[in-house]
Write an enzyme that holds these catalytic residues in place. Structure first.
Site, PDB file in Angstrom:
ATOM      1  N   ASP A 225      -8.457   3.623   1.621  1.00 54.94           N
ATOM      2  CA  ASP A 225      -7.382   3.889   2.570  1.00 54.94           C
ATOM      3  C   ASP A 225      -7.971   4.471   3.855  1.00 54.94           C
ATOM      4  O   ASP A 225      -8.396   5.624   3.887  1.00 54.94           O
ATOM      5  CB  ASP A 225      -6.366   4.858   1.972  1.00 54.94           C
ATOM      6  CG  ASP A 225      -5.092   4.937   2.782  1.00 54.94           C
ATOM      7  OD1 ASP A 225      -5.113   4.546   3.976  1.00 54.94           O
ATOM      8  OD2 ASP A 225      -4.077   5.389   2.232  1.00 54.94           O
TER       9      ASP A 225
ATOM     10  N   CYS B 114      -1.354   0.980   7.287  1.00 55.19           N
ATOM     11  CA  CYS B 114      -2.790   0.692   7.445  1.00 55.19           C
ATOM     12  C   CYS B 114      -3.195  -0.597   6.740  1.00 55.19           C
ATOM     13  O   CYS B 114      -3.354  -1.638   7.376  1.00 55.19           O
ATOM     14  CB  CYS B 114      -3.643   1.855   6.924  1.00 55.19           C
ATOM     15  SG  CYS B 114      -3.442   3.393   7.836  1.00 55.19           S
ATOM     16  N   ARG B 115      -3.375  -0.519   5.424  1.00 50.76           N
ATOM     17  CA  ARG B 115      -3.955  -1.642   4.681  1.00 50.76           C
ATOM     18  C   ARG B 115      -3.021  -2.830   4.517  1.00 50.76           C
ATOM     19  O   ARG B 115      -3.403  -3.968   4.810  1.00 50.76           O
ATOM     20  CB  ARG B 115      -4.420  -1.161   3.303  1.00 50.76           C
ATOM     21  CG  ARG B 115      -5.520  -0.121   3.373  1.00 50.76           C
ATOM     22  CD  ARG B 115      -5.801   0.503   2.022  1.00 50.76           C
ATOM     23  NE  ARG B 115      -4.659   1.324   1.615  1.00 50.76           N
ATOM     24  CZ  ARG B 115      -4.529   1.898   0.422  1.00 50.76           C
ATOM     25  NH1 ARG B 115      -5.456   1.705  -0.491  1.00 50.76           N
ATOM     26  NH2 ARG B 115      -3.491   2.643   0.142  1.00 50.76           N
ATOM     27  N   SER B 116      -1.806  -2.598   4.015  1.00 48.31           N
ATOM     28  CA  SER B 116      -0.929  -3.748   3.756  1.00 48.31           C
ATOM     29  C   SER B 116      -0.470  -4.464   5.026  1.00 48.31           C
ATOM     30  O   SER B 116      -0.426  -5.694   5.035  1.00 48.31           O
ATOM     31  CB  SER B 116       0.245  -3.364   2.851  1.00 48.31           C
ATOM     32  OG  SER B 116       1.044  -2.352   3.409  1.00 48.31           O
TER      33      SER B 116
ATOM     34  N   ASN C 128       2.400   1.728   4.166  1.00 45.67           N
ATOM     35  CA  ASN C 128       2.674   0.476   4.867  1.00 45.67           C
ATOM     36  C   ASN C 128       2.402   0.577   6.366  1.00 45.67           C
ATOM     37  O   ASN C 128       3.116  -0.002   7.180  1.00 45.67           O
ATOM     38  CB  ASN C 128       4.105  -0.004   4.587  1.00 45.67           C
ATOM     39  CG  ASN C 128       4.366  -1.438   5.035  1.00 45.67           C
ATOM     40  OD1 ASN C 128       5.446  -1.740   5.510  1.00 45.67           O
ATOM     41  ND2 ASN C 128       3.408  -2.323   4.885  1.00 45.67           N
TER      42      ASN C 128
ATOM     43  N   CYS D 199       0.860  -1.182   0.000  1.00 40.89           N
ATOM     44  CA  CYS D 199       0.000   0.000   0.000  1.00 40.89           C
ATOM     45  C   CYS D 199       0.897   1.233   0.000  1.00 40.89           C
ATOM     46  O   CYS D 199       2.103   1.133  -0.237  1.00 40.89           O
ATOM     47  CB  CYS D 199      -1.005  -0.005   1.147  1.00 40.89           C
ATOM     48  SG  CYS D 199      -0.334   0.262   2.800  1.00 40.89           S
TER      49      CYS D 199
END
Length: 160
Positions: free
Chosen positions: A128, A14-16, A12, A9
């Site tokens: 995001d 939040c999402r990934s 690096n 993401c």
């Protein structure tokens, strides 16, 4: 042969890393930790060395999923040789990761967006939560997408 998955993401945090932690958890439950390795990285360097975002940690804590030792890092061109699957959390990061590839490296076939795993959702990108705060929705997408990715990896492992 061990399969390696990299989630990517922007920062690096939040999402990934959420996807990394959830996928590691699912791999562990499937008793495949010796066969499947999971990591995450970002295309931007703002948060390198930082732990996952508080909202990500909160969701993972709620679901009793470990994120111990996780720190943000940048995606590297060497990751294309190291990983079998490079899963970008949105189309912008997919574009940015593709730009890191040289013609000699190839590897475009191992790159795809996370939402390709969940075509019935009707959205192209994992939103995001750094900007909108909706970590719960992102967790739901990540949990379901990781289940689909695990099925894909297991099928690929049975073919090799």
């Amino acid at each position: 042969m061990k399969k390696r998955i990299l989630f990517v993401c922007l920062g690096n945090i939040c999402r990934s890393p959420m996807a990394e932690a959830v996928m590691r958890h699912q791999v562990k439950l499937a008793q495949l930790s010796e066969q499947i390795e999971v990591d995450s990285a970002g295309t931007g360097d703002w948060h390198v060395g930082h732990p996952p975002h508080e909202g990500t940690r909160s969701q993972l804590d709620e679901h009793q999923i470990s994120y111990e030792g996780m720190q943000a890092r940048l995606v590297l061109s060497s990751d294309f040789d190291a990983f079998d699957y490079i899963v970008c959390m949105d189309t912008n990061n997919l574009r940015d990761v593709r730009s890191l590839l040289s013609e000699e490296q190839g590897g475009h076939q191992k790159l795809f967006t996370f939402m390709e795993l969940l075509p019935d959702q009707g959205i192209a990108d994992v939103p995001d939560p750094y900007y909108d705060g909706n970590f719960t929705f992102v967790y739901e997408l990540v949990e379901n997408g990781c289940k689909e990715l695990l099925k894909r990896v297991q099928a690929d492992m049975s073919l090799s």
